[in-house]
Scaffold this active site. Structure first.
Site, mmCIF file in Angstrom:
data_model
loop_
_atom_site.group_PDB
_atom_site.id
_atom_site.type_symbol
_atom_site.label_atom_id
_atom_site.label_comp_id
_atom_site.label_asym_id
_atom_site.label_seq_id
_atom_site.Cartn_x
_atom_site.Cartn_y
_atom_site.Cartn_z
ATOM 1 N N LYS A 195 0.857 -1.182 0.000
ATOM 2 C CA LYS A 195 0.000 0.000 0.000
ATOM 3 C C LYS A 195 0.893 1.232 0.000
ATOM 4 O O LYS A 195 1.664 1.456 0.935
ATOM 5 C CB LYS A 195 -0.916 0.012 1.216
ATOM 6 N N LYS A 253 -2.253 -1.510 -3.676
ATOM 7 C CA LYS A 253 -3.064 -0.292 -3.668
ATOM 8 C C LYS A 253 -2.147 0.919 -3.802
ATOM 9 O O LYS A 253 -1.132 0.985 -3.103
ATOM 10 C CB LYS A 253 -3.858 -0.227 -2.351
#
Length: 329
Positions: A195, A253
């Site tokens: 992320k 992400k």
């Protein structure tokens, strides 16, 4: 004379569909959902046209509609009242908290819906950070203990998979151990392994009021725990560690700007890969479509198909409902 002509397999839609390598379906989608207190309440999110914060009753109604369209998984986020926020995040494991009541309501109404609650402290934090703050720093291990308590509380409420999005070191193992010790051996972990600290999260943070607060004594952003967007090898290190610690699904992400990472990870691991088509990606398409610069439906399907083509097994996307409707036409 030309004997090999690639265009032969592009002559018409029938032949193109016959040799198509990737086909998008509603089974690929996980719909992120924002929940708020109240009853029969629905608030639009201005930066994300078509997306709302809803009370639990309307969230259940939305889940029923999603399931009827073929979207079989939801990812839950809470808009927590300010008076419930502190530096410990203890509201996150309140057995009668907003998250826990939402999980129970969805599972009661749509038992086959896969419920994946978000596991992070930022919605519950007075500072807007994903962890507990001590002496101006986000502390790793104390945060992991809180995340484990939060995960067990979600499992007790009926969650199918917990989704830690915090990026603390070692938290997958701590959460897995806590779930095992509490008897939740079948509850999975979808780990946000790679992320990145990204500018594409802006609309999401406005939806939950979860951006880091402007305070000189604490970090002004999340760069001490989320990844540097300049790096790719670091992502592989993060992924491998989460796999070793017991993650069942790996998340990358954001989505579209990071498809190189998705492709690299796909070549190296066999676990399912989730990719998050984040709020900023959603907002850009919607803004361009509303101005007539892009075809809304075609751009949605192309964007999501590209994520799948890069190696995603599932896509977390705010387009899930709309894309399912387009595909069902």
């Amino acid at each position: 004379m030309i004997y090999s002509r690639n265009r032969r397999l592009r002559v018409n839609e029938s032949i193109r569909s016959l040799v198509r390598e990737n086909v998008l379906t509603a089974n690929d989608f996980v719909m992120p959902i924002f929940v708020m207190e109240g009853e029969n309440v629905q608030e639009p999110i201005p930066s994300m046209p078509g997306i709302f914060r809803r009370s639990i009753d309307l969230t259940v109604k939305e889940c029923k509609e999603l399931f009827s369209l073929g979207v079989k998984a939801v990812n839950l986020y809470m808009k927590v009242s300010e008076n419930l926020k502190d530096n410990t995040g203890k509201e996150a494991w309140n057995k009668n908290g907003l998250m826990q009541n939402t999980i129970r309501a969805i599972k009661d109404a749509v038992p086959e819906m896969i419920v994946m609650p978000d596991v992070a402290l930022d919605p519950y934090s007075i500072y807007g950070h994903d962890g507990i703050i001590e002496n101006g720093k986000i502390v790793n291990d104390a945060t992991n203990d809180a995340l484990a308590r939060m995960s067990v509380s979600h499992a007790e409420a009926g969650a199918d998979i917990v989704a830690p999005s915090d990026m603390m070191d070692g938290r997958v193992q701590i959460i897995r151990e806590a779930l095992e010790e509490s008897g939740f051996t079948d509850v999975g972990i979808l780990s946000y392994a790679a992320k990145y600290a990204s500018s594409f999260y802006g609309p999401f943070r406005s939806a939950l009021d979860s951006a880091p607060k402007d305070n000189m004594e604490i970090p002004k952003d999340k760069k001490t725990y989320q990844m540097d967007f300049h790096n790719s090898r670091e992502a592989l290190n993060e992924v491998f560690k989460d796999v070793e610690e017991g993650a069942d699904i790996i998340m990358i992400k954001p989505g579209l700007p990071y498809l190189d990472i998705v492709s690299k990870v796909r070549e190296l691991i066999d676990l399912p890969i989730a990719v998050y088509n984040v709020s900023g990606e959603y907002a850009m398409v919607k803004a361009a479509a509303q101005n007539g610069w892009l075809d809304n439906d075609k751009t949605i399907i192309e964007s999501l198909t590209c994520i799948k083509r890069a190696g995603a097994d599932m896509i977390f996307t705010y387009f899930a409902k709309e894309a399912a409707m387009i595909l069902n036409k």
